[in-house]
Design an enzyme around this catalytic site. Structure first.
Site, PDB file in Angstrom:
ATOM      1  N   GLY A  17       0.812  -1.216   0.000  1.00 25.11           N
ATOM      2  CA  GLY A  17       0.000   0.000   0.000  1.00 25.11           C
ATOM      3  C   GLY A  17       0.839   1.256   0.000  1.00 25.11           C
ATOM      4  O   GLY A  17       0.563   2.213   0.726  1.00 25.11           O
ATOM      5  N   SER A  19       1.536   3.499  -2.444  1.00 25.08           N
ATOM      6  CA  SER A  19       1.364   4.518  -3.482  1.00 25.08           C
ATOM      7  C   SER A  19       1.031   5.890  -2.928  1.00 25.08           C
ATOM      8  O   SER A  19       1.240   6.908  -3.596  1.00 25.08           O
ATOM      9  CB  SER A  19       0.276   4.081  -4.477  1.00 25.08           C
ATOM     10  OG  SER A  19      -0.970   3.942  -3.820  1.00 25.08           O
ATOM     11  N   THR A  43      -4.375  -0.671  -6.889  1.00 27.63           N
ATOM     12  CA  THR A  43      -4.857   0.268  -7.900  1.00 27.63           C
ATOM     13  C   THR A  43      -4.067   1.561  -7.744  1.00 27.63           C
ATOM     14  O   THR A  43      -3.315   1.726  -6.793  1.00 27.63           O
ATOM     15  CB  THR A  43      -6.361   0.552  -7.745  1.00 27.63           C
ATOM     16  OG1 THR A  43      -6.589   1.121  -6.440  1.00 27.63           O
ATOM     17  CG2 THR A  43      -7.181  -0.731  -7.895  1.00 27.63           C
ATOM     18  N   TYR A 160     -12.911  -2.076  11.296  1.00 24.69           N
ATOM     19  CA  TYR A 160     -11.545  -1.557  11.190  1.00 24.69           C
ATOM     20  C   TYR A 160     -10.791  -1.753  12.505  1.00 24.69           C
ATOM     21  O   TYR A 160      -9.649  -2.243  12.522  1.00 24.69           O
ATOM     22  CB  TYR A 160     -11.598  -0.076  10.813  1.00 24.69           C
ATOM     23  CG  TYR A 160     -10.258   0.570  10.612  1.00 24.69           C
ATOM     24  CD1 TYR A 160      -9.483   0.290   9.489  1.00 24.69           C
ATOM     25  CD2 TYR A 160      -9.747   1.477  11.546  1.00 24.69           C
ATOM     26  CE1 TYR A 160      -8.248   0.899   9.289  1.00 24.69           C
ATOM     27  CE2 TYR A 160      -8.518   2.080  11.358  1.00 24.69           C
ATOM     28  CZ  TYR A 160      -7.775   1.792  10.232  1.00 24.69           C
ATOM     29  OH  TYR A 160      -6.549   2.397  10.049  1.00 24.69           O
ATOM     30  N   LYS A 164      -7.378  -4.120  13.306  1.00 23.14           N
ATOM     31  CA  LYS A 164      -6.140  -3.551  13.838  1.00 23.14           C
ATOM     32  C   LYS A 164      -5.777  -4.162  15.191  1.00 23.14           C
ATOM     33  O   LYS A 164      -4.595  -4.379  15.485  1.00 23.14           O
ATOM     34  CB  LYS A 164      -6.263  -2.030  13.943  1.00 23.14           C
ATOM     35  CG  LYS A 164      -6.395  -1.334  12.586  1.00 23.14           C
ATOM     36  CD  LYS A 164      -5.235  -1.646  11.667  1.00 23.14           C
ATOM     37  CE  LYS A 164      -5.299  -0.892  10.354  1.00 23.14           C
ATOM     38  NZ  LYS A 164      -4.156  -1.177   9.460  1.00 23.14           N
ATOM     39  N   ILE A 193      -3.671  11.126  11.550  1.00 21.92           N
ATOM     40  CA  ILE A 193      -2.577  11.614  10.715  1.00 21.92           C
ATOM     41  C   ILE A 193      -3.157  12.429   9.558  1.00 21.92           C
ATOM     42  O   ILE A 193      -4.226  12.107   9.029  1.00 21.92           O
ATOM     43  CB  ILE A 193      -1.743  10.434  10.167  1.00 21.92           C
ATOM     44  CG1 ILE A 193      -1.282   9.532  11.319  1.00 21.92           C
ATOM     45  CG2 ILE A 193      -0.549  10.946   9.367  1.00 21.92           C
ATOM     46  CD1 ILE A 193      -0.425  10.211  12.370  1.00 21.92           C
TER      47      ILE A 193
END
Length: 252
Positions: A17, A19, A43, A160, A164, A193
């Site tokens: 991940g 990108s 993608t 989520y 985690k 963040i």
């Protein structure tokens, strides 16, 4: 970027991940410390190529490694090919992840399964594939990107948060499994963040989050990246099974 430009010299890293966002920052940081970085993405090829150009512009080296971490066979096939071509794999950063928010009473089964497959299943498959090479060479660094919500929870993010929290448990288990082979396994748990995800928050929600953070600001991707790089480097050789919080004091 780090001033310790030689800390990871001649090492090979793969960042999933990578990108954009935190993944991109991690790729740039590891490259700045001398690692050759595999930039994984599913993608967004243009964004991945932009990351590679930034790595090269800063004097680092890297290459694109497109595959979907959620596909059962993809991590084994692609990580094996990458490691064999390079002759080694020193670092794996499991950053690829998604969030599909929704209250539990209306949450769709397919969204639950997809979140599990990417966030937890993807990290497991990539770690398993990488560990085969690391254990054989008796050296390796695996860093998993968790989240502050694994510990504190967050309304609308049951799936989520569950993935985690599971990732942190997996981190501790793998650390014990692989320690005898000098492979360390750690996690970094960022707070809020300043990324594309948080940039899309309504101003009222953003202000509410800021009020919860003792340091009074959102974190930067680069601040997470330096924490990851520390766990990948020689200074953290005696650190394993640890979850490093980077959250501005939001949750301790």
């Amino acid at each position: 970027m780090s001033t310790n430009a030689a800390a990871l010299k001649d090492q090979v890293a793969l960042v999933t991940g990578a990108s954009r966002g935190i993944g991109r920052a991690v790729a740039l940081e590891l490259a700045s410390r001398g690692a050759h970085v595999g930039i994984n993405y599913r993608t967004g090829e243009d964004a991945a190529r932009s990351c590679l150009r930034a790595v090269e512009a800063a004097g680092g080296t890297g290459e694109l490694c497109p595959f979907d971490v959620a596909e059962p066979d993809a991590p084994v096939t692609h990580i094996a090919a990458f490691a064999k071509e390079k002759g080694r794999l020193d670092i794996l950063v499991n950053n690829a992840g998604i969030t599909i928010d929704g209250l539990v009473l209306r949450y769709k089964e397919e969204d639950w399964q997809r979140t599990l497959e990417v966030n937890l299943g993807g990290a497991f498959r990539c770690s398993r594939a990488a560990a085969r090479f690391m254990a054989r060479r008796r050296y390796g660094r695996i860093v998993n990107l968790s989240s502050v919500v694994a510990s504190m929870g967050n309304p609308g993010q049951a799936a989520y948060a569950a993935t985690k929290a599971g990732l942190e448990g997996m981190t501790k288990a793998l650390a014990r499994e692989l320690a005898s082979r000098d492979v360390t396994v750690n996690a970094v748990a960022p707070g809020f963040i300043d990324t594309e995800m948080t940039a899309s928050l309504p101003e009222e929600a953003r202000a509410a989050y800021l009020a919860m953070i003792p340091l009074g600001r959102l974190g930067r991707s680069e601040e997470v990246a330096t924490a990851v790089a520390y766990l990948c480097g020689p200074d953290a050789s005696y650190v394993t099974g640890h979850v490093l919080a980077v959250n501005g004091g939001l949750y301790t």
